[in-house]
Every structure is written in structure tokens, then in C-alpha cells.
Motif scaffolding. Sequence first.
Motif, mmCIF file in Angstrom:
data_model
loop_
_atom_site.group_PDB
_atom_site.id
_atom_site.type_symbol
_atom_site.label_atom_id
_atom_site.label_comp_id
_atom_site.label_asym_id
_atom_site.label_seq_id
_atom_site.Cartn_x
_atom_site.Cartn_y
_atom_site.Cartn_z
ATOM 1 N N CYS A 103 0.851 -1.202 0.000
ATOM 2 C CA CYS A 103 0.000 0.000 0.000
ATOM 3 C C CYS A 103 0.884 1.248 0.000
ATOM 4 C CB CYS A 103 -0.916 -0.020 1.225
ATOM 5 S SG CYS A 103 -1.912 1.481 1.394
ATOM 6 N N ARG A 104 0.572 2.195 -0.886
ATOM 7 C CA ARG A 104 1.392 3.401 -1.029
ATOM 8 C C ARG A 104 0.738 4.619 -0.371
ATOM 9 N NH1 ARG A 104 5.861 1.727 -1.445
ATOM 10 N NH2 ARG A 104 6.640 3.664 -2.382
ATOM 11 N N CYS A 105 -0.240 4.383 0.515
ATOM 12 C CA CYS A 105 -0.964 5.504 1.132
ATOM 13 C C CYS A 105 -0.009 6.520 1.776
ATOM 14 C CB CYS A 105 -1.913 5.000 2.212
ATOM 15 S SG CYS A 105 -3.602 4.802 1.642
ATOM 16 N N ILE A 113 1.323 8.668 -0.864
ATOM 17 C CA ILE A 113 0.240 9.431 -1.494
ATOM 18 C C ILE A 113 -0.217 10.560 -0.580
ATOM 19 C CG2 ILE A 113 -2.196 9.238 -2.191
ATOM 20 C CD1 ILE A 113 -1.375 6.395 -3.283
ATOM 21 N N CYS A 128 0.583 2.650 -7.202
ATOM 22 C CA CYS A 128 0.419 1.530 -6.270
ATOM 23 C C CYS A 128 0.086 0.255 -7.037
ATOM 24 C CB CYS A 128 -0.698 1.847 -5.276
ATOM 25 S SG CYS A 128 -1.116 0.424 -4.253
ATOM 26 N N LEU A 171 -1.430 -2.278 -6.109
ATOM 27 C CA LEU A 171 -2.729 -2.862 -5.746
ATOM 28 C C LEU A 171 -3.910 -2.077 -6.321
ATOM 29 C CD1 LEU A 171 -2.122 -3.693 -1.972
ATOM 30 C CD2 LEU A 171 -1.566 -5.034 -3.992
ATOM 31 N N PHE A 172 -3.642 -0.871 -6.814
ATOM 32 C CA PHE A 172 -4.708 0.028 -7.279
ATOM 33 C C PHE A 172 -5.547 -0.623 -8.379
ATOM 34 C CE2 PHE A 172 -6.040 3.635 -10.080
ATOM 35 C CZ PHE A 172 -6.935 4.215 -9.188
ATOM 36 N N CYS A 201 -7.142 -3.610 -4.575
ATOM 37 C CA CYS A 201 -7.706 -2.502 -3.799
ATOM 38 C C CYS A 201 -8.694 -1.698 -4.636
ATOM 39 C CB CYS A 201 -6.573 -1.591 -3.312
ATOM 40 S SG CYS A 201 -7.160 -0.278 -2.236
ATOM 41 N N VAL A 235 -7.876 -1.699 0.641
ATOM 42 C CA VAL A 235 -6.724 -2.222 1.391
ATOM 43 C C VAL A 235 -6.170 -1.132 2.302
ATOM 44 C CG1 VAL A 235 -4.371 -3.135 1.185
ATOM 45 C CG2 VAL A 235 -6.151 -3.880 -0.416
ATOM 46 N N GLY A 236 -6.141 0.092 1.798
ATOM 47 C CA GLY A 236 -5.622 1.214 2.584
ATOM 48 C C GLY A 236 -6.692 2.273 2.802
ATOM 49 N N SER A 237 -6.420 3.186 3.715
ATOM 50 C CA SER A 237 -7.422 4.194 4.088
ATOM 51 C C SER A 237 -7.742 5.156 2.947
ATOM 52 C CB SER A 237 -6.913 4.988 5.300
ATOM 53 O OG SER A 237 -5.719 5.669 4.967
ATOM 54 N N CYS A 238 -6.797 5.364 2.018
ATOM 55 C CA CYS A 238 -7.028 6.340 0.939
ATOM 56 C C CYS A 238 -8.103 5.882 -0.044
ATOM 57 C CB CYS A 238 -5.749 6.584 0.146
ATOM 58 S SG CYS A 238 -4.335 6.976 1.138
ATOM 59 N N MET A 239 -8.496 4.606 0.032
ATOM 60 C CA MET A 239 -9.513 4.084 -0.880
ATOM 61 C C MET A 239 -10.893 4.054 -0.237
ATOM 62 S SD MET A 239 -10.017 2.996 -3.956
ATOM 63 C CE MET A 239 -8.669 2.263 -4.895
ATOM 64 N N CYS A 246 -7.109 7.861 -3.459
ATOM 65 C CA CYS A 246 -7.254 6.636 -4.249
ATOM 66 C C CYS A 246 -8.710 6.433 -4.654
ATOM 67 C CB CYS A 246 -6.741 5.427 -3.468
ATOM 68 S SG CYS A 246 -4.970 5.505 -3.185
HETATM 69 FE FE1 SF4 Z 1 -2.825 1.269 -3.044
HETATM 70 FE FE2 SF4 Z 1 -5.232 0.932 -2.053
HETATM 71 FE FE3 SF4 Z 1 -3.269 1.831 -0.491
HETATM 72 FE FE4 SF4 Z 1 -4.332 3.364 -2.451
HETATM 73 S S1 SF4 Z 1 -5.373 2.621 -0.624
HETATM 74 S S2 SF4 Z 1 -2.183 3.116 -1.989
HETATM 75 S S3 SF4 Z 1 -4.722 1.846 -4.053
HETATM 76 S S4 SF4 Z 1 -3.422 -0.185 -1.449
#
Ligand code: SF4
Length: 353
Positions: free
Chosen positions: A304-306, A309, A319, A321-322, A326, A332-336, A343
Motif C-alpha cells: 500500500c502506497r498511502c 500518497i 500503487c 494494488l490500485f 484494492c 486495502v488502505g485508508s485512501c480508498m 485513491c
Molecule cells: Fe494502493 Fe489501495 Fe493503499 Fe491506495 S489505498 S495506496 S490503491 S493499497
Amino acid sequence: MSAESELLDKIRDISRPVRIMHICGTHERTISKYSMRDVLPEEIEVLSGPGCPVCVTPEQEIDRAIALAESGVILTSFGDMMRVPGSNGSLMEARSRGADVRMVYSIDDAIAIAEKEPESKVVFFAIGFETTAPTNAAAVLRKPPGNFSLLLSHKLTIPAMNELIDEIEVDAFIAPGHVCTIIGIHPFDQFAEKGFPVIAAGFEADELLLSILMVLEQQRSGNHTVENAYPRAVKNEGNRRAQEMMEKVFEVIDSDWRGIGTIKDSGMKLRPEFAMYDAAVIYEDLINEKVKDISYENSASSLCRCAEILKGKEKPSDCPLFTKKCNPANPVGSCMVSQEGMCYNWYRYRGVE
Ligand code: SF4
């Protein structure tokens, strides 16, 4: 010709290389929705900073909320927070395991539950920036029932900006309009004194384009200052009554930000005279016992690259996983999770690139 077209023409006339960061999830939503990055000249880069309150709430604080929910209290939360992953799942998952987690739209909804169920202990998970903190301060000053308390995870904008200017390359800021309605524009003077143009902006596309034009004009003139491009809502001195309530109820503390770490003086706790409403005090032993064995080293998905980002260093499409593992249905991460997350907005308005 529309206001947006006129503003874009002016921006194109005087464009020059500039990296402008906004610190606001609602700004990101407008920018993404109207594909503003695609229509701006390529020399103008608009970065998204840590302005989504759901995104910056760290795993530790979600774990503490889950610890309470799994200990018999009624844990109330805004809907977005329910799906944000802690180190061992989200509040939603805790609810599916049997915890009493309830979605509310405001602190008043949570207080109403406490009034209706006087035999229960009710905790409100209070997240957000200076925008939401005054409402919570006002609720505390109204003396809610004794079975009600707040688990605070408020964040302050200015210390986060100070942290970022030492770490990333940025030339100017678009200040968050909602936060400015509370704190005014003067707390941003320190950034102008360091050479950063700062424009307090509203949330319509033309208001954001105007703020970008104002940044360019300041760059051209060399006169770096803080300007209010949202005067219909923002008074330069902010909302004094809200500031007074925050000052009366909260004291400033260091705080953890997801992906960024601990930032000095960037959070708030209830003052000792309001400790009877502070869930962190009331349930201190219980929370500590529940979270004592959790390690936060490498606890987020390593892919996760949150973190990057949230600091404007990378884009969601960087990322791996984008859109694959995710997406908004399975964040997967809070930004989604939140509609204010970078995200989420990238997924919704740009999709796979
Ligand atoms: Fe990647 Fe999801 Fe994390 Fe965004 S929230 S950086 S898409 S894993």
C-alpha cells in the motif's frame, strides 16, 4: 465563455512550473471530478496532501476504537470510519464479530443513543480536523449524560503543513476552505513568510481555478502572501466563537498520522476538567490491555502506497494494488475508503490509466 474557460485561458497565459499542494479531501474530489489535472498546463502540478480526515487516522487509533467496541461499550462512528483498516480489521469487521458498532451522522446522534440507553456506555469516535472539532467541543460544553464519552482523534492542519515543507518539494498551498472558516487565514502567514503563496479556496471548480491563478500571479509578482479566495464563507480572522470553544475544551498534544508518523502539536485531547468525557481516560486500562501486544512495525500492507500518497510523493496509479486488489468495495488502505481519499477519487474519476 464560461467562468472556468476564462480562468483557464488566464492560467495558460501566465503558466510556469509550479507544484501546488492542497490539504483538503473535498478539494481533491472537485479536482478529480472535473479532471482538472488534465486541462491545466503541464507545468502546473497539483498535489494532494494529507487533507482527508479518514485517511490520516492511524491504525493505532482504530485499534483503540475496536478495543472499546469489543469490550461491551456502544462505539459510534461516522460511516466512512467503519471500513478503515486497523491492524486487525475495521470497525465494520468488529461489528460482524458481534461488537456493538453503530453508524451516526453527528455527535448529537451518539448523545441521543446515550440518553435513550442510560444503562449502556456510549463512545463517540471523534475524528477530523479543525472543521469538526468545534462541534464536538460544543457538545461537551452542553454536558452530555455521564454514560457518554469521546474517543478523540482530531488532527490540526498547520503542524502537518510544517512537517511537509521540510520533506517534499512544493511551491505553494491551496488552504482548505472549511478549516479556514474556523481558524481564519492568519495561521497560514508563517508559510507566506517562508516564500509560499497560500490561497484559501472554496470548493467549486471555478473557485479552485481562481486559486491556482492567484498562485501564479503571486509567483509572477514575487509578492508571496496569504489570500482569501473564499470570502463568502471565510472571514480572515475565522470563527472566533468556534476557536474559543476549542480552546476551552481541548489542549494540544502530539499526534500520530497514518503514513506520516508522529507530528508535534498536531492533535488534541480533552482538558483535565472534561476528563469525565474522555474515553481514553475512562477506559485507559482496558484499552491498554487490549492493544498491548499489537506491533505497528510493518503492520500496513507492505504494498500500500498511502503513506507516499498522503505526502503528495506518489499517485494512486503508482500503487501495484490500485484497481486490482484494492478498490472501493475492498479497500486495502485508508485512501480508498472515503469519498475524500485520493485513491477513491482516482478510482472513481480516472480508473485504470
Ligand atoms: Fe494502493 Fe489501495 Fe493503499 Fe491506495 S489505498 S495506496 S490503491 S493499497
